[in-house]
Design a protein around this motif. Structure first.
Motif, PDB file in Angstrom:
ATOM      1  N   ARG A 437       1.024  -1.248  -0.293  1.00  0.00           N
ATOM      2  CA  ARG A 437       0.102   0.163  -0.496  1.00  0.00           C
ATOM      3  C   ARG A 437       0.842   1.531  -0.370  1.00  0.00           C
ATOM      4  NH1 ARG A 437      -2.448   1.377   5.177  1.00  0.00           N
ATOM      5  NH2 ARG A 437      -0.434   1.686   6.202  1.00  0.00           N
ATOM      6  N   ASP A 438       1.838   1.628   1.015  1.00  0.00           N
ATOM      7  CA  ASP A 438       2.959   2.548   1.449  1.00  0.00           C
ATOM      8  C   ASP A 438       3.831   2.291   0.417  1.00  0.00           C
ATOM      9  OD1 ASP A 438       1.443   2.825   3.480  1.00  0.00           O
ATOM     10  OD2 ASP A 438       3.022   1.598   4.708  1.00  0.00           O
ATOM     11  N   ARG A 439       4.163   1.615  -0.762  1.00  0.00           N
ATOM     12  CA  ARG A 439       5.095   1.405  -1.946  1.00  0.00           C
ATOM     13  C   ARG A 439       3.959   1.818  -3.237  1.00  0.00           C
ATOM     14  NH1 ARG A 439       9.897  -0.655  -3.152  1.00  0.00           N
ATOM     15  NH2 ARG A 439      10.713   0.274  -5.622  1.00  0.00           N
ATOM     16  N   PHE A 440       3.863   1.116  -3.306  1.00  0.00           N
ATOM     17  CA  PHE A 440       3.087   1.091  -4.278  1.00  0.00           C
ATOM     18  C   PHE A 440       1.572   1.953  -4.477  1.00  0.00           C
ATOM     19  CE2 PHE A 440       5.869  -2.726  -5.064  1.00  0.00           C
ATOM     20  CZ  PHE A 440       6.650  -1.668  -5.770  1.00  0.00           C
ATOM     21  N   LYS A 441       0.301   2.375  -3.567  1.00  0.00           N
ATOM     22  CA  LYS A 441      -0.274   3.137  -3.228  1.00  0.00           C
ATOM     23  C   LYS A 441      -1.544   1.908  -4.023  1.00  0.00           C
ATOM     24  CE  LYS A 441       1.099   7.699  -3.638  1.00  0.00           C
ATOM     25  NZ  LYS A 441       1.714   7.878  -2.253  1.00  0.00           N
ATOM     26  N   VAL A 442      -1.995   0.565  -3.469  1.00  0.00           N
ATOM     27  CA  VAL A 442      -2.313  -0.770  -4.209  1.00  0.00           C
ATOM     28  C   VAL A 442      -4.151  -0.720  -2.861  1.00  0.00           C
ATOM     29  CG1 VAL A 442      -0.542  -2.136  -4.906  1.00  0.00           C
ATOM     30  CG2 VAL A 442      -1.341  -2.617  -2.955  1.00  0.00           C
ATOM     31  N   LYS A 443      -4.621  -1.269  -3.204  1.00  0.00           N
ATOM     32  CA  LYS A 443      -6.110  -0.803  -3.127  1.00  0.00           C
ATOM     33  C   LYS A 443      -7.070  -2.437  -2.917  1.00  0.00           C
ATOM     34  CE  LYS A 443      -8.200   3.864  -3.874  1.00  0.00           C
ATOM     35  NZ  LYS A 443      -6.344   4.474  -3.748  1.00  0.00           N
ATOM     36  N   ALA A 444      -5.759  -3.391  -3.803  1.00  0.00           N
ATOM     37  CA  ALA A 444      -6.639  -4.404  -3.602  1.00  0.00           C
ATOM     38  C   ALA A 444      -5.022  -5.265  -4.078  1.00  0.00           C
ATOM     39  CB  ALA A 444      -7.660  -4.918  -4.608  1.00  0.00           C
ATOM     40  N   VAL A 445      -5.182  -6.897  -3.466  1.00  0.00           N
ATOM     41  CA  VAL A 445      -4.220  -8.341  -3.602  1.00  0.00           C
ATOM     42  C   VAL A 445      -4.609  -8.795  -4.580  1.00  0.00           C
ATOM     43  CG1 VAL A 445      -2.403  -9.391  -2.746  1.00  0.00           C
ATOM     44  CG2 VAL A 445      -2.843  -6.846  -1.961  1.00  0.00           C
ATOM     45  N   GLU A 446      -4.392  -9.882  -5.775  1.00  0.00           N
ATOM     46  CA  GLU A 446      -5.167 -10.705  -6.037  1.00  0.00           C
ATOM     47  C   GLU A 446      -3.684 -12.036  -6.575  1.00  0.00           C
ATOM     48  OE1 GLU A 446      -3.904 -10.498  -8.964  1.00  0.00           O
ATOM     49  OE2 GLU A 446      -5.389  -9.436 -10.307  1.00  0.00           O
ATOM     50  N   MET A 447      -4.887 -13.135  -7.861  1.00  0.00           N
ATOM     51  CA  MET A 447      -3.802 -14.096  -8.138  1.00  0.00           C
ATOM     52  C   MET A 447      -3.918 -13.757  -9.754  1.00  0.00           C
ATOM     53  SD  MET A 447      -3.733 -16.638  -5.085  1.00  0.00           S
ATOM     54  CE  MET A 447      -2.487 -17.680  -5.621  1.00  0.00           C
ATOM     55  N   GLU A 448      -3.918 -13.016 -10.444  1.00  0.00           N
ATOM     56  CA  GLU A 448      -5.068 -13.511 -11.616  1.00  0.00           C
ATOM     57  C   GLU A 448      -4.265 -12.531 -12.426  1.00  0.00           C
ATOM     58  OE1 GLU A 448      -6.753 -16.117  -9.395  1.00  0.00           O
ATOM     59  OE2 GLU A 448      -7.221 -14.457  -9.721  1.00  0.00           O
ATOM     60  N   GLY A 449      -4.756 -11.076 -12.390  1.00  0.00           N
ATOM     61  CA  GLY A 449      -4.367  -9.978 -13.071  1.00  0.00           C
ATOM     62  C   GLY A 449      -3.279  -9.922 -13.881  1.00  0.00           C
ATOM     63  N   SER A 450      -2.252  -9.961 -13.620  1.00  0.00           N
ATOM     64  CA  SER A 450      -0.954  -9.652 -14.332  1.00  0.00           C
ATOM     65  C   SER A 450      -1.169 -10.719 -15.202  1.00  0.00           C
ATOM     66  CB  SER A 450       0.062  -9.948 -13.089  1.00  0.00           C
ATOM     67  OG  SER A 450       0.993 -10.544 -12.307  1.00  0.00           O
ATOM     68  N   GLY A 451      -1.313 -11.494 -14.875  1.00  0.00           N
ATOM     69  CA  GLY A 451      -1.023 -13.168 -16.254  1.00  0.00           C
ATOM     70  C   GLY A 451      -2.516 -12.256 -16.943  1.00  0.00           C
ATOM     71  N   ILE A 452      -3.375 -12.015 -17.325  1.00  0.00           N
ATOM     72  CA  ILE A 452      -4.334 -11.596 -18.012  1.00  0.00           C
ATOM     73  C   ILE A 452      -3.123 -10.419 -18.655  1.00  0.00           C
ATOM     74  CG2 ILE A 452      -6.864 -10.716 -18.129  1.00  0.00           C
ATOM     75  CD1 ILE A 452      -6.644 -13.371 -16.939  1.00  0.00           C
ATOM     76  N   ALA A 453      -3.011  -9.722 -17.700  1.00  0.00           N
ATOM     77  CA  ALA A 453      -2.561  -8.324 -18.797  1.00  0.00           C
ATOM     78  C   ALA A 453      -1.519  -8.372 -19.848  1.00  0.00           C
ATOM     79  CB  ALA A 453      -2.258  -7.597 -17.783  1.00  0.00           C
ATOM     80  N   ASP A 454      -0.675  -9.771 -18.787  1.00  0.00           N
ATOM     81  CA  ASP A 454       0.560  -9.849 -19.848  1.00  0.00           C
ATOM     82  C   ASP A 454      -0.087 -10.611 -21.477  1.00  0.00           C
ATOM     83  OD1 ASP A 454       2.655  -9.182 -18.257  1.00  0.00           O
ATOM     84  OD2 ASP A 454       3.137 -11.432 -17.622  1.00  0.00           O
ATOM     85  N   ALA A 455      -0.984 -11.536 -21.711  1.00  0.00           N
ATOM     86  CA  ALA A 455      -1.779 -12.667 -22.411  1.00  0.00           C
ATOM     87  C   ALA A 455      -2.124 -11.197 -22.996  1.00  0.00           C
ATOM     88  CB  ALA A 455      -2.650 -13.311 -21.701  1.00  0.00           C
ATOM     89  N   THR A 456      -3.213 -10.469 -22.508  1.00  0.00           N
ATOM     90  CA  THR A 456      -3.102  -9.435 -23.280  1.00  0.00           C
ATOM     91  C   THR A 456      -2.346  -8.361 -24.464  1.00  0.00           C
ATOM     92  OG1 THR A 456      -3.980  -7.759 -21.201  1.00  0.00           O
ATOM     93  CG2 THR A 456      -5.806  -9.039 -22.592  1.00  0.00           C
ATOM     94  N   TRP A 457      -1.221  -8.336 -23.446  1.00  0.00           N
ATOM     95  CA  TRP A 457      -0.010  -7.405 -23.838  1.00  0.00           C
ATOM     96  C   TRP A 457       0.783  -7.540 -25.330  1.00  0.00           C
ATOM     97  CZ3 TRP A 457       4.708  -7.814 -23.827  1.00  0.00           C
ATOM     98  CH2 TRP A 457       5.718  -6.984 -24.353  1.00  0.00           C
ATOM     99  N   GLU A 458       0.900  -8.622 -24.994  1.00  0.00           N
ATOM    100  CA  GLU A 458       1.378 -10.463 -26.073  1.00  0.00           C
ATOM    101  C   GLU A 458       0.283 -10.103 -27.293  1.00  0.00           C
ATOM    102  OE1 GLU A 458       2.814 -14.452 -25.965  1.00  0.00           O
ATOM    103  OE2 GLU A 458       4.015 -13.486 -25.365  1.00  0.00           O
ATOM    104  N   PHE A 459      -0.612 -10.053 -27.046  1.00  0.00           N
ATOM    105  CA  PHE A 459      -1.800 -10.470 -28.350  1.00  0.00           C
ATOM    106  C   PHE A 459      -1.544  -8.952 -29.113  1.00  0.00           C
ATOM    107  CE2 PHE A 459      -5.778 -10.824 -30.368  1.00  0.00           C
ATOM    108  CZ  PHE A 459      -5.156 -12.198 -30.847  1.00  0.00           C
ATOM    109  N   GLY A 460      -1.425  -7.612 -28.397  1.00  0.00           N
ATOM    110  CA  GLY A 460      -1.285  -7.089 -29.229  1.00  0.00           C
ATOM    111  C   GLY A 460      -2.527  -5.802 -29.670  1.00  0.00           C
TER     112      GLY A 460
END
Length: 508
Positions: A437-460
């Protein structure tokens, strides 16, 4: 398909020193080219070409000739990617290769190629190129020639030929449309060899060019309760399985109408396991199966990051956290140093289209319009859920003492925009939570979002978005009171916001 086989047939004619023009002739116009004409032309052309090569005065390259003939057969039988359309049409053309093409080539090879020579061709090819579609074609034609020796050949009856010719008239469409829309079945018909039947099928969704609404939004969840919650927000739902083998092929297709006109066709899928790896694989499969998607949304539960000292940032159980422009931060990607972890996550901004829709909902919220509340109420009633007792909504300080929640005027559930932390570990350390929270100002924590982000980014060309309903405070000291108790409600509130978000975007 026709052009590829036609080119191979021309090669066969050249090997047989035949000076005439292209053997594979037909009217290429969509209106006149019928699937029956193509089927018979393929079989007849390859049969004639094989005869001419076999009867030529000299074979300039015996091995290459037989291999090319097998390649023609392999295109039909062992290369489903050569055909447009669904799994049924691919299967039908494989049956066409087995029941019509192979029996017509087999007798020619039985008369002109000895067993020993054929076996040598197969062995030489596999030694050089390994086992591929052409190798399979060689083996199949070798077996066909042996069968022809025993049965004295095979010939389609006039009745079977008539059945093939009747397909085009029955279809009432171009050959390409026939492949996409019909299940062509070629089966045994007693003594005369083959019978053909056609059955009208719905076209598979997700491919450009089909006469149907393309899915534009993909939604991925990790848990059964999350899947059920999103499902309640859809209308006209129907299951769909993508063609092929293996997992990650089951989908639910449904509609969400837009308040600004049109309808969003939504594809819903569930990961095979928890974590960013599984989420990335599922998103990649979804993007492969549905090439019209504009955005993939991860929707489900998450751990909240409370901030009692700043009421405007204090996330509570049952609240909603959605991506802001900083998106998802993969907090376990980096370099572990002595006494320090160096974060090296890549920036992954979420979908601009979804962020714009969030802004619309935020403006409407100032006017007292909160559409997710109505969807939440309907979803809870449909499953008999209710908002859990607030006695479980406990935040502890570092000494294990309860902290008083700050008083805010905004009704629950509140909606927060902010970065969301993602990793492959379930977070239960309140110190690590507060550090993020203090380092990145995050408001939630989870376990799948970065995988979705990487997959869609790679798709272009596809964006992503993350929606989380809060079910606990990432604190092992209180998880036993919170996670399972709040999970159904948190899943439903995330799904309700998902529907409100898509309602704010014009549909197709």
């Amino acid at each position: 398909m026709a052009e590829r086989i036609g080119g191979l047939v021309v090669q066969l004619r050249q090997m047989g020193r035949h000076p005439e023009g292209s053997i594979f002739q037909m009217d290429r116009s969509p209106a006149a080219s019928q699937i029956s004409d193509r089927s018979i032309a393929v079989a007849s052309s390859l049969e004639d070409a094989a005869k001419e090569v076999a009867e030529a005065a000299s074979w300039t390259n015996f091995d290459l000739t037989v291999v090319t003939l097998a390649q023609c057969y392999g295109v039909v039988r062992f290369s489903p990617h050569a055909y447009a359309g669904n799994q049924q049409s691919v299967k039908a053309f494989s049956q066409f290769g087995d029941r019509i093409l192979k029996p017509r080539l087999g007798p020619v090879l039985a008369r002109k190629v000895s067993r020993e020579s054929f076996a040598k061709v197969v062995a030489n090819y596999e030694a050089r190129y390994g086992k591929d579609g052409v190798s399979l074609g060689l083996q199949a034609l070798q077996q066909a020639s042996l069968e022809a020796e025993r049965t004295a050949g095979f010939r389609l009856s006039e009745q079977s030929l008539g059945l093939l010719s009747a397909l085009a008239e029955k279809a009432g469409c171009t050959p390409d449309e026939l492949v996409e829309r019909f299940n062509l079945q070629i089966s045994s018909n007693g003594g005369d060899g083959a019978a053909v039947a056609a059955e009208l099928l719905p076209p598979p969704p997700g491919r450009r060019g089909k006469k149907m609404a393309l899915p534009t939004v993909g939604v991925i969840v990790a848990l059964d309760v999350e899947f059920d919650a999103v499902r309640l927000m859809l209308s006209n739902e129907k299951p769909y399985r993508a063609e092929g083998s293996g997992g990650s092929r089951e989908y639910l297709i449904g509609d969400i109408p837009s308040l600004r006109g049109g309808i969003h066709q939504v594809i819903l899928a569930q990961t095979m396991a928890m974590g960013n790896n599984a989420a990335a694989l599922r998103a990649g499969k979804m993007l492969e199966h549905f090439d019209g998607l504009d955005c993939v949304i991860m929707c489900g539960i998450g751990g909240g990051v409370p901030h009692p000292k700043l009421p405007e940032n204090h996330v509570r159980l049952g609240d909603i956290v959605v991506s802001d422009r900083f998106g998802v931060i993969q907090t376990d990607l980096g370099k572990q140093k002595l006494g320090e972890f160096e974060h090296r996550h890549d920036p992954r901004p979420p979908s601009a289209r979804m962020l714009e829709a969030v802004k619309i909902l935020e403006r409407d919220k100032l006017a007292g319009v909160r559409p997710w509340e109505g969807h939440l109420k309907a979803g809870l009633a449909a499953r008999g859920y209710s908002r859990p007792d607030l006695s479980t909504d406990v935040v502890l300080d570092e000494n294990g003492e309860p902290i008083n929640h700050p008083i805010v005027s905004e009704p629950s559930p509140r909606v927060f925009l902010g970065p969301i932390a993602s990793s492959n570990a379930v977070q239960g350390d309140f110190r690590k939570r507060d550090y993020l929270r203090d380092r990145f100002k995050v408001k939630a924590v989870e376990m799948e979002g970065s995988g979705i982000a990487d997959a869609t980014w790679e798709f272009g060309t596809v964006g992503y978005f993350d929606i989380r309903g809060i079910c606990d405070y990432c604190d092992d000291r209180t998880k036993h009171l919170q996670t399972d108790t709040w999970k159904p409600y948190a899943s439903m509130v995330a799904a309700a916001y998902l529907r409100s978000l898509l309602e704010a975007i014009p549909g197709g």
